[in-house]
Every structure is written in structure tokens, then in C-alpha cells.
Design an enzyme around this catalytic site. Sequence first.
Site: not given
Length: 406
Positions: A73, A81, A97, A182-183
Site C-alpha cells: 500500500n 496511477r 477509479d 493530486e488529480d
Amino acid sequence: MTVTQPDVSVVIGAYEAMPYLVECLASVEAQTLDPARLEVVAVDDGSTDGSGEYLEKFAARTPFPVTVIRQANSGGPSGPRNVGLAKATGRYVFFLDADDRLGPEALERMVAMADRNNTDVVLGRIEGINRNPPKSMWHKTLERTDVHSSNIKFTLSAQKLFRHAFLTRHGMRFDESLWTGEDALFTMEAYLRADGVSVLADYTCYYLVGREDGKHVTKSGSYTLRFDSARVLMKLIADLVPPGERRDALMIRPFLVTLLPQFGPRFLKDGEEVRARKLELAKPLMDRYWGDGVARRLKVEERLRLHLVAAQRPELLADVVKFVKDKKQAAALLEKRGTRVYLVYPHFRDRAAGIPDAVYLAGPREARGFHGYRENSPRTFARRVLRKARRILTSRAAAGGTPAVL
């Protein structure tokens, strides 16, 4: 044997995604795009709920290539991504997603639109299932546009079709130091660097699914992360867009969507220490990026709250937030023969508060909702000039005894 490059690589990052992953992958399998034109790169980010095993079973039975990568993780969506993007071989990349799903014709339509218009980014219409998606950019299909000529700045999620060569050329990756937003950073950079963006508004390409357990990245994490997100997005805009109207228009997005909610109803529940910390985190952003060019584009209550944040006035801000939270309607004060509408939110013309009247002045779009408002248009201005000229000529004629004709 000749290997044909796929048209699109669907990159899926999965973490504890069951049972939503089942329908997500089924929506990929149901795509009308020829399987020979499709590949999937799925990254299991240390799931313990069987997501990784299900991905491997899916890979074993699909007619198109599926690469499954299993890793420890990483703590957020950026890592998976980036890993998936590095393995993608398609002409285009779509980030899906693991708890959402695609419309059956989504990839076929988006690839066709990108090819037809030679655009670097394609936005497909988004609908929500137990979630509220952005809506303002789906009024009309736009074959070719940009971030300055449309409302796409209000949808900065990563679920878009990106031209792979474009991302490679600019070395674009998701910022793994960010735990949220972040996106938004990635997508805004793509918008600003793209040679054209397309908006596919007449077909639902993406279904944004609200999980029953409420585990959405955008809803979790400390409030400090939101300020980190706002800071990097504002800096990106400032770095790539020169000062002026265009930059101010883009700055609306981080101010409204990322920063302002920290000074909404939740602010009333915050303790004094948290309130002080929020204002401390906001101060450098307000000092550097807040100004009249951004302020005049906002509604009065939005502008007022942010003005008080910039002024570091928590006691006044709490009064305004409570007024808004209670859904009270601000009274309208019309002045200058109805051409100015002031909305009487708390502390309007309160000498002790010292808030300028301009903060309470409604812009034309907001003012039109009030009876008696007369828009100060060029035609209105011309009528005023004509009336003034008549008065002057009439007075001169009266003084000289000569009739005035105008």
C-alpha cells in the site's frame, strides 16, 4: 507476429475496492470499442479484501490484455496511477477509479472525438450514483475548446482521456507528496498545456459511484491537506498563466472549491486553535493570490467570507458563516437609481467592522435576481450622457433665450 498498439490503456488503481470492483471491471468488459484496441493496467495497492485476486481472475478470462501489478500500500491514489501510467502502451490513457464505472460506448466515443479533433484531453459526461458530480460543463458538446473558453476548470478529477504522447512529452505524473487534490493538479496542468480539449456532453461516459461506506479520498484526511492542495494548484496556475483576466478566472476554482469550504459551516464547529490554524494556513495564499480580479467574479457571500479570511477577522467571519448556514436571505439595498445592488449581509456599513461597500456589491448576474435592478449597460450609460447633454443645452438656451434642439 505484428503487435498493434492499443488505442487506449485503462489504468485502474484498486485499494479495498470490493464489491465495487466487480461492476467497474464489468463496465470495461462491456465496452463497444474493439477488444483489440484496448488494454487494462490494474494496480492493486495492497488490498486485503480480495481485490487483487479478483483482478487476476479478470485478467485470465478477458479477450483483451490485462496487466495486474500487486504492490504494498502506497497510501494514496497517485502511486498506483503513476505505476499504471508507466506500464501503459496505448495511444490514449484513461484513469478509471475502481469503485466507478464506464458507460458502454465511453471509450469508443472519446477516442473518436480525440482523433477527429486532434485534441490532447477529452472530457466525457459524468453522472453520479449516490454522489453529486460537477454539472456546469455538460450543457453542450464542444469538439474543441480550452480551459479559458469553457467551464472545465470545475471538473479536475483524473477520469479523463489523455493523449499518451502528450503526457510523455511534458513528463506529467501525479504528485505523490499530495494526499488529496493530486488529480486536480494533474488535470489542470493538462488543460493548460493541451493543444485542445474536447467535451463530450451528450453521452454519459462515466458513473461516479458513492460508496455506502463513505470511503472517498476527497472526504477523508486532515483539513491541512486541503490547504496543501490549494497551495500547489494556485502556484501551478500562477506559474503557467501570466497575471491578468485569464489567471484571475482560473483562480476562482481553488478559492471556491478547495479553500472556501474550510470557512463554511464546519468553521463554526472548530475550536479556537483550529480556527487560528486555518487562518494561518490561508494567509500566505490570500496575500499572494487574492485580489479584486478574483473577488469581483464571486457571489457576495463568497467574496465576503474570503475578504474576512484575508483580513484575518475570525470574529466577523463567524457571524457571516452562521448567517449563511441558517440559510437567511440577505436584504437587497438598491442605490444609484437601481443600478447598484448591495446585499446586506452581517456588518454591512458597520463602522467598527470597516468592511468596504464594494465587498457587498452584487455583480450583474447576481443583481438580476432583485426587483428594481437596472443593469448599468453601455446603452444605459449612453442614455445618461444624452440626458445630461440635454440638460446642459436646455440651460444654456434658457440663459441665452434660444430654444435648444437635440
